[in-house]
Design an enzyme around this catalytic site. Structure first.
Site, PDB file in Angstrom:
ATOM      1  N   ASP A  10       0.847  -1.190   0.000  1.00 52.65           N
ATOM      2  CA  ASP A  10       0.000   0.000   0.000  1.00 52.65           C
ATOM      3  C   ASP A  10       0.883   1.242   0.000  1.00 52.65           C
ATOM      4  O   ASP A  10       1.667   1.442   0.931  1.00 52.65           O
ATOM      5  CB  ASP A  10      -0.879  -0.046   1.254  1.00 52.65           C
ATOM      6  CG  ASP A  10      -1.864   1.095   1.360  1.00 52.65           C
ATOM      7  OD1 ASP A  10      -1.747   2.084   0.610  1.00 52.65           O
ATOM      8  OD2 ASP A  10      -2.754   0.999   2.226  1.00 52.65           O
ATOM      9  N   ILE A  11       0.758   2.067  -1.006  1.00 45.50           N
ATOM     10  CA  ILE A  11       1.600   3.258  -1.087  1.00 45.50           C
ATOM     11  C   ILE A  11       1.372   4.189   0.096  1.00 45.50           C
ATOM     12  O   ILE A  11       2.278   4.893   0.515  1.00 45.50           O
ATOM     13  CB  ILE A  11       1.420   3.993  -2.437  1.00 45.50           C
ATOM     14  CG1 ILE A  11       2.587   4.968  -2.631  1.00 45.50           C
ATOM     15  CG2 ILE A  11       0.058   4.686  -2.514  1.00 45.50           C
ATOM     16  CD1 ILE A  11       2.821   5.388  -4.043  1.00 45.50           C
ATOM     17  N   ASN A  24      -5.987  13.588 -10.399  1.00 48.53           N
ATOM     18  CA  ASN A  24      -6.706  14.069 -11.577  1.00 48.53           C
ATOM     19  C   ASN A  24      -6.471  15.577 -11.693  1.00 48.53           C
ATOM     20  O   ASN A  24      -5.934  16.194 -10.788  1.00 48.53           O
ATOM     21  CB  ASN A  24      -8.195  13.712 -11.507  1.00 48.53           C
ATOM     22  CG  ASN A  24      -8.875  14.292 -10.284  1.00 48.53           C
ATOM     23  OD1 ASN A  24      -8.752  15.485  -9.997  1.00 48.53           O
ATOM     24  ND2 ASN A  24      -9.602  13.463  -9.551  1.00 48.53           N
ATOM     25  N   GLY A  32      -9.048   5.206  -6.979  1.00 45.40           N
ATOM     26  CA  GLY A  32      -7.750   4.546  -7.069  1.00 45.40           C
ATOM     27  C   GLY A  32      -6.742   5.064  -6.061  1.00 45.40           C
ATOM     28  O   GLY A  32      -7.060   5.279  -4.886  1.00 45.40           O
ATOM     29  N   VAL A  33      -5.511   5.266  -6.514  1.00 43.99           N
ATOM     30  CA  VAL A  33      -4.427   5.764  -5.659  1.00 43.99           C
ATOM     31  C   VAL A  33      -4.808   7.115  -5.067  1.00 43.99           C
ATOM     32  O   VAL A  33      -4.581   7.378  -3.881  1.00 43.99           O
ATOM     33  CB  VAL A  33      -3.109   5.867  -6.461  1.00 43.99           C
ATOM     34  CG1 VAL A  33      -2.045   6.618  -5.687  1.00 43.99           C
ATOM     35  CG2 VAL A  33      -2.605   4.489  -6.837  1.00 43.99           C
ATOM     36  N   ASP A  34      -5.375   7.978  -5.882  1.00 46.37           N
ATOM     37  CA  ASP A  34      -5.758   9.327  -5.433  1.00 46.37           C
ATOM     38  C   ASP A  34      -6.723   9.247  -4.252  1.00 46.37           C
ATOM     39  O   ASP A  34      -6.511   9.888  -3.210  1.00 46.37           O
ATOM     40  CB  ASP A  34      -6.398  10.072  -6.608  1.00 46.37           C
ATOM     41  CG  ASP A  34      -6.557  11.564  -6.388  1.00 46.37           C
ATOM     42  OD1 ASP A  34      -5.896  12.120  -5.495  1.00 46.37           O
ATOM     43  OD2 ASP A  34      -7.328  12.172  -7.147  1.00 46.37           O
ATOM     44  N   SER A 118      -0.908   6.471 -14.260  1.00 49.80           N
ATOM     45  CA  SER A 118      -1.844   6.230 -15.373  1.00 49.80           C
ATOM     46  C   SER A 118      -2.132   4.760 -15.651  1.00 49.80           C
ATOM     47  O   SER A 118      -2.892   4.454 -16.563  1.00 49.80           O
ATOM     48  CB  SER A 118      -1.373   6.911 -16.661  1.00 49.80           C
ATOM     49  OG  SER A 118      -1.433   8.308 -16.534  1.00 49.80           O
ATOM     50  N   GLY A 120      -3.756   2.578 -13.786  1.00 43.69           N
ATOM     51  CA  GLY A 120      -5.002   2.088 -13.205  1.00 43.69           C
ATOM     52  C   GLY A 120      -6.192   2.491 -14.044  1.00 43.69           C
ATOM     53  O   GLY A 120      -6.325   2.104 -15.205  1.00 43.69           O
ATOM     54  N   ILE A 121      -7.038   3.334 -13.472  1.00 48.81           N
ATOM     55  CA  ILE A 121      -8.273   3.743 -14.129  1.00 48.81           C
ATOM     56  C   ILE A 121      -8.025   4.480 -15.459  1.00 48.81           C
ATOM     57  O   ILE A 121      -8.869   4.462 -16.350  1.00 48.81           O
ATOM     58  CB  ILE A 121      -9.145   4.586 -13.179  1.00 48.81           C
ATOM     59  CG1 ILE A 121     -10.570   4.681 -13.697  1.00 48.81           C
ATOM     60  CG2 ILE A 121      -8.536   5.941 -12.918  1.00 48.81           C
ATOM     61  CD1 ILE A 121     -11.569   5.174 -12.676  1.00 48.81           C
TER      62      ILE A 121
END
Length: 166
Positions: A10-11, A24, A32-34, A118, A120-121
């Site tokens: 996990d980041i 974004n 996602g990560v964001d 970029s 992921g989603i």
């Protein structure tokens, strides 16, 4: 010399100076990560995004905020190209890594953790996303001592690790 390492995990749990967020353009949180970074770091990250980036960020650019409740000092937000929406210029993806490293150097960071921007989603093809990350980071002139590539899944981690070890 900069050490490039890989981690499966996990980041948001990485104990580094800076964690990179695949954000974004609006810089107001997302999926996602964001979304994970905003949830784990708390409201302070969003408040700092609003204050520092009232108009968001352009694709390929990067900027920093507090890390809030994360075990890092800073979050470096970068906006990757959305391959699924037709943004397919690899130079924009490479710019995300370059600009994030530049911001980290400006902050005086010695360690940083990246997700695959970029991949992921935004649907950037995984092997090319890995190549863009490793190639761009390897060519960078940076004062960072450690650059981590963090993968959430074991399968992606193995692909990243194999590429880094080439």
């Amino acid at each position: 010399m900069t050490l490039i390492t890989t981690r499966h995990g996990d980041i948001t749990a990485q104990r580094v100076d800076a964690i990179v967020n695949a954000a974004n353009r609006a810089m107001r949180g997302g999926g996602g990560v964001d979304g994970a970074i905003h949830r784990a770091g708390g409201r302070a990250i969003l408040d700092d995004c609003i204050a520092r980036f009232p108009h968001g960020l352009d694709t390929g650019d990067a900027g920093w905020t507090t890390a809030g409740d994360l075990p890092a000092r800073w979050v470096i937000h970068t906006v990757g190209p959305n391959h699924a929406a037709g943004e397919r210029d690899r130079r924009l993806l490479e710019s995300c890594y370059r600009r994030s490293l530049e911001v980290a150097d400006e902050l005086g960071a010695t360690s940083i953790a990246f997700p695959l921007i970029s991949a992921g989603i935004y649907a950037w093809p995984l092997d090319d996303a890995i190549d863009a990350a490793v190639e761009t980071i390897s060519r960078a002139d940076t004062g960072l001592e450690e650059i981590r590539l963090v993968s959430f899944t074991a399968a992606t981690h193995e692909r990243v690790r194999a590429r880094v070890e080439l």
